[in-house]
Design an enzyme around this catalytic site. Structure first.
Site, PDB file in Angstrom:
ATOM      1  N   ALA A  50     -28.588 -52.456 -12.883  1.00 35.94           N
ATOM      2  CA  ALA A  50     -29.781 -53.138 -12.368  1.00 35.94           C
ATOM      3  C   ALA A  50     -31.092 -52.412 -12.655  1.00 35.94           C
ATOM      4  CB  ALA A  50     -29.631 -53.330 -10.860  1.00 35.94           C
ATOM      5  N   SER A  51     -31.012 -51.134 -13.084  1.00 37.81           N
ATOM      6  CA  SER A  51     -32.265 -50.399 -13.329  1.00 37.81           C
ATOM      7  C   SER A  51     -32.712 -50.490 -14.779  1.00 37.81           C
ATOM      8  CB  SER A  51     -32.078 -48.912 -12.976  1.00 37.81           C
ATOM      9  OG  SER A  51     -31.584 -48.778 -11.679  1.00 37.81           O
ATOM     10  N   GLY A  52     -31.960 -51.181 -15.607  1.00 46.52           N
ATOM     11  CA  GLY A  52     -32.241 -51.178 -17.042  1.00 46.52           C
ATOM     12  C   GLY A  52     -33.273 -52.207 -17.470  1.00 46.52           C
ATOM     13  N   GLY A  53     -33.443 -52.258 -18.785  1.00 45.31           N
ATOM     14  CA  GLY A  53     -34.423 -53.177 -19.376  1.00 45.31           C
ATOM     15  C   GLY A  53     -34.138 -54.615 -19.013  1.00 45.31           C
TER      16      GLY A  53
ATOM     17  N   ARG B  76     -28.933 -52.004 -28.617  1.00 40.86           N
ATOM     18  CA  ARG B  76     -29.004 -51.635 -30.038  1.00 40.86           C
ATOM     19  C   ARG B  76     -30.329 -50.963 -30.403  1.00 40.86           C
ATOM     20  NH1 ARG B  76     -28.265 -56.489 -33.864  1.00 40.86           N
ATOM     21  NH2 ARG B  76     -29.090 -57.769 -32.165  1.00 40.86           N
TER      22      ARG B  76
ATOM     23  N   ASN C 276     -23.130 -55.843 -24.477  1.00 42.64           N
ATOM     24  CA  ASN C 276     -22.605 -56.043 -25.834  1.00 42.64           C
ATOM     25  C   ASN C 276     -21.627 -54.946 -26.227  1.00 42.64           C
ATOM     26  OD1 ASN C 276     -23.678 -58.422 -27.036  1.00 42.64           O
ATOM     27  ND2 ASN C 276     -25.716 -57.476 -26.952  1.00 42.64           N
TER      28      ASN C 276
ATOM     29  N   ASP D 131     -28.722 -67.204 -26.690  1.00 40.89           N
ATOM     30  CA  ASP D 131     -28.664 -67.894 -27.986  1.00 40.89           C
ATOM     31  C   ASP D 131     -29.149 -69.333 -27.845  1.00 40.89           C
ATOM     32  OD1 ASP D 131     -27.543 -65.595 -29.213  1.00 40.89           O
ATOM     33  OD2 ASP D 131     -25.594 -66.123 -28.373  1.00 40.89           O
TER      34      ASP D 131
ATOM     35  N   ARG E 258     -33.000 -69.310 -27.245  1.00 40.62           N
ATOM     36  CA  ARG E 258     -33.719 -69.066 -28.502  1.00 40.62           C
ATOM     37  C   ARG E 258     -33.685 -70.297 -29.402  1.00 40.62           C
ATOM     38  NH1 ARG E 258     -30.790 -63.235 -29.163  1.00 40.62           N
ATOM     39  NH2 ARG E 258     -32.559 -61.951 -28.529  1.00 40.62           N
TER      40      ARG E 258
ATOM     41  N   HIS F 169     -20.992 -64.097 -29.771  1.00 42.57           N
ATOM     42  CA  HIS F 169     -22.367 -63.621 -29.596  1.00 42.57           C
ATOM     43  C   HIS F 169     -22.631 -62.415 -30.500  1.00 42.57           C
ATOM     44  CE1 HIS F 169     -26.194 -62.637 -27.837  1.00 42.57           C
ATOM     45  NE2 HIS F 169     -25.758 -61.418 -27.540  1.00 42.57           N
TER      46      HIS F 169
ATOM     47  N   MET G 285     -33.695 -62.056 -22.273  1.00 41.23           N
ATOM     48  CA  MET G 285     -32.301 -61.984 -21.795  1.00 41.23           C
ATOM     49  C   MET G 285     -32.244 -62.139 -20.287  1.00 41.23           C
ATOM     50  SD  MET G 285     -29.175 -61.794 -22.523  1.00 41.23           S
ATOM     51  CE  MET G 285     -28.380 -62.448 -21.075  1.00 41.23           C
TER      52      MET G 285
HETATM   53  N1  LIG Z   1     -25.531 -60.981 -23.897  1.00 38.30           N
HETATM   54  C1  LIG Z   1     -26.695 -60.937 -24.498  1.00 38.30           C
HETATM   55  O1  LIG Z   1     -27.190 -61.966 -25.010  1.00 38.30           O
HETATM   56  C2  LIG Z   1     -27.482 -59.655 -24.563  1.00 38.30           C
HETATM   57  C3  LIG Z   1     -28.825 -59.668 -24.965  1.00 38.30           C
HETATM   58  C4  LIG Z   1     -29.522 -58.480 -24.983  1.00 38.30           C
HETATM   59  C5  LIG Z   1     -28.905 -57.281 -24.646  1.00 38.30           C
HETATM   60  N2  LIG Z   1     -27.589 -57.306 -24.260  1.00 38.30           N
HETATM   61  C6  LIG Z   1     -26.881 -56.071 -23.890  1.00 38.30           C
HETATM   62  O2  LIG Z   1     -27.144 -55.733 -22.542  1.00 38.30           O
HETATM   63  C7  LIG Z   1     -26.917 -54.326 -22.351  1.00 38.30           C
HETATM   64  C8  LIG Z   1     -28.063 -53.694 -21.571  1.00 38.30           C
HETATM   65  O3  LIG Z   1     -29.258 -53.765 -22.301  1.00 38.30           O
HETATM   66  P1  LIG Z   1     -30.623 -53.154 -21.705  1.00 38.30           P
HETATM   67  O4  LIG Z   1     -31.668 -53.447 -22.699  1.00 38.30           O
HETATM   68  O5  LIG Z   1     -30.793 -53.563 -20.294  1.00 38.30           O
HETATM   69  O6  LIG Z   1     -30.263 -51.584 -21.755  1.00 38.30           O
HETATM   70  P2  LIG Z   1     -30.941 -50.396 -20.931  1.00 38.30           P
HETATM   71  O7  LIG Z   1     -30.523 -49.116 -21.557  1.00 38.30           O
HETATM   72  O8  LIG Z   1     -32.399 -50.651 -20.752  1.00 38.30           O
HETATM   73  O9  LIG Z   1     -30.266 -50.531 -19.494  1.00 38.30           O
HETATM   74  C9  LIG Z   1     -28.924 -50.312 -19.293  1.00 38.30           C
HETATM   75  C10 LIG Z   1     -28.719 -49.837 -17.864  1.00 38.30           C
HETATM   76  O10 LIG Z   1     -27.321 -49.623 -17.686  1.00 38.30           O
HETATM   77  C11 LIG Z   1     -27.187 -48.481 -16.878  1.00 38.30           C
HETATM   78  N3  LIG Z   1     -25.865 -47.919 -17.012  1.00 38.30           N
HETATM   79  C12 LIG Z   1     -25.334 -47.164 -18.003  1.00 38.30           C
HETATM   80  N4  LIG Z   1     -24.070 -46.830 -17.712  1.00 38.30           N
HETATM   81  C13 LIG Z   1     -23.782 -47.400 -16.520  1.00 38.30           C
HETATM   82  C14 LIG Z   1     -22.645 -47.423 -15.706  1.00 38.30           C
HETATM   83  N5  LIG Z   1     -21.521 -46.782 -16.032  1.00 38.30           N
HETATM   84  N6  LIG Z   1     -22.703 -48.109 -14.546  1.00 38.30           N
HETATM   85  C15 LIG Z   1     -23.831 -48.787 -14.211  1.00 38.30           C
HETATM   86  N7  LIG Z   1     -24.940 -48.785 -14.942  1.00 38.30           N
HETATM   87  C16 LIG Z   1     -24.917 -48.108 -16.088  1.00 38.30           C
HETATM   88  C17 LIG Z   1     -28.286 -47.542 -17.348  1.00 38.30           C
HETATM   89  O11 LIG Z   1     -28.565 -46.525 -16.368  1.00 38.30           O
HETATM   90  C18 LIG Z   1     -29.431 -48.507 -17.545  1.00 38.30           C
HETATM   91  O12 LIG Z   1     -30.197 -48.654 -16.369  1.00 38.30           O
HETATM   92  C19 LIG Z   1     -26.729 -53.755 -23.763  1.00 38.30           C
HETATM   93  O13 LIG Z   1     -25.357 -53.582 -24.019  1.00 38.30           O
HETATM   94  C20 LIG Z   1     -27.295 -54.832 -24.665  1.00 38.30           C
HETATM   95  O14 LIG Z   1     -26.725 -54.812 -25.949  1.00 38.30           O
HETATM   96  C21 LIG Z   1     -26.890 -58.461 -24.213  1.00 38.30           C
END
Ligand SMILES: NC(=O)c1ccc[n+]([C@@H]2O[C@H](COP(=O)([O-])OP(=O)(O)OC[C@H]3O[C@@H](n4cnc5c(N)ncnc54)[C@H](O)[C@@H]3O)[C@@H](O)[C@H]2O)c1
Length: 337
Positions: A32-35, A104, A142, A173, A176, A200, A251
């Site tokens: 939940a803290s990620g992008g 990525r 992913n 997808d 977009r 995907h 996303m």
């Molecule tokens: N399905 C889709 O269409 C789609 C689209 C874009 C991105 N993604 C995928 O979503 C994922 C996240 O992307 P993002 O940009 O948010 O990345 P990010 O690095 O900004 O955030 C990921 C978060 O996951 C956390 N994390 C890492 N390991 C963890 C664990 N063991 N337990 C809980 N949290 C953990 C990190 O601390 C971070 O806050 C990537 O794998 C990316 O490829 C999927």
């Protein structure tokens, strides 16, 4: 605001008629803290359908939760940090959204993320199986083509697998594709619904332009260019972000749209259709994205791929080797001793 998100894709959705019976979902976001996690949590906090929102990450969740909790919307927000708090985060969760893991960088394929993200998804889903075995699990991490089979194998090992309750989130997808088609034809994006099937990643993303609503037609060379753009749209964002990540805001929008449909369907709303990567008998691939009619128990009916034109059938054939290999890789990761 939330309920004004663009309507889901697929022509069937135009026949949606929703009768919401209950709106009190308990939703957990893992990562939940990620992008993606932060804007997704914001959108969920604004949803009238979410009453409890629990946020888990290995870092920063107390801050994210405190920040969100000041927003004047009904959902109660609570943050959980580190593996010792994961089970508490998942207690009572009905829908679990998983965007945890690395994104990525330019030059990487989604499969390049496998080594890091496979174990993250395996470990998180394993705790879901123990604590909230009936929850709908929605995988964003992913490579989705592999992380969904990983989740399925973990749930099978724990004897709680229900294929109706596991989804790979491919909504981005669809989002977009609808945007690109609307731009190309000068249409209002709200009026465009187009199914995306397959998987995907790259060639496994199969836009069904022939099934677009409203109907649109393109010369074959333009159809091919649009198809390739939809397949590579994620890479467009990765390159534009130049090393700082992949799609996060779009996303979050897409995942919130999927989650909203799912939560409404669980609550009794009818006619909710979203494309998702689910266990499937549509093709030789054990998991395959198609439009799904959602219901109280998750997948109500797999609406299938419908009638494809020859170009789209060739896209399905071209996708199959990669899709099958991705699925096998995920399954073997969990099965190996
Ligand atoms: N399905 C889709 O269409 C789609 C689209 C874009 C991105 N993604 C995928 O979503 C994922 C996240 O992307 P993002 O940009 O948010 O990345 P990010 O690095 O900004 O955030 C990921 C978060 O996951 C956390 N994390 C890492 N390991 C963890 C664990 N063991 N337990 C809980 N949290 C953990 C990190 O601390 C971070 O806050 C990537 O794998 C990316 O490829 C999927």
């Amino acid at each position: 605001m939330f309920s004004r998100l663009a309507r889901p894709a697929s022509s069937i959705i135009n026949r949606n008629f929703s009768t919401t019976i209950s709106n009190n979902a308990n939703v957990a976001v893992l990562g939940a803290s990620g992008g993606i996690g932060q804007p997704l949590s914001l959108l969920l906090k604004m949803s009238p359908f979410v009453t409890r929102l629990t946020l888990y990450d290995i870092a920063h969740t107390p801050g994210v939760a405190a920040d969100l909790s000041h927003i004047s919307s009904p959902a109660q927000v609570k943050g959980f940090m580190g593996p010792n708090q994961l089970a508490d985060c998942l207690k009572g969760a009905e829908v679990v959204l998983i965007p945890a893991g690395v994104p990525r960088k330019p030059g990487m394929t989604r499969d390049d993320l496998f080594n890091t993200n496979a174990s993250i998804v395996r470990d998180l889903v394993s705790v879901c199986a123990d604590v909230c075995p009936k929850a709908m699990i929605c995988i964003i991490t992913n490579p989705v083509n592999s992380t969904v089979p990983i989740a399925a194998e973990v749930l099978k090992k724990k004897k709680v697998y229900d294929p109706r309750r596991l989804f790979g989130v491919t909504t981005l997808d669809v989002v977009r594709a609808s945007t690109f088609i609307a731009e190309a034809k000068g249409l209002s994006v709200k009026s465009v619904n187009m199914p995306i099937i397959g998987g995907h990643s790259g060639v496994t993303i199969i836009p069904l332009i022939s099934q677009c609503t409203p109907p649109v037609s393109f010369p074959q060379d333009v159809r091919e260019k649009l198809t390739v753009r939809i397949q590579n749209a994620g890479t467009e964002v990765v390159e534009a972000k130049a090393g700082s990540g992949s799609a996060t805001l779009s996303m979050a929008f897409a995942a919130a749209k999927f989650a909203e449909s799912l939560v409404e369907a669980i609550g009794g709303a009818t006619g909710k259709v979203e494309c998702a990567f689910v266990e499937s008998k549509e093709t030789e691939a054990k998991y395959f994205a198609t439009p799904i009619l959602l219901g109280r128990h998750g997948v109500e009916t797999n609406l299938g791929m419908g009638k494809l034109i020859e170009y789209e059938r060739k896209l399905v054939d071209a996708a199959m080797p990669e899709l099958l290999a991705n699925i096998k890789k995920g399954e073997e990761f969990v099965k190996k001793p």
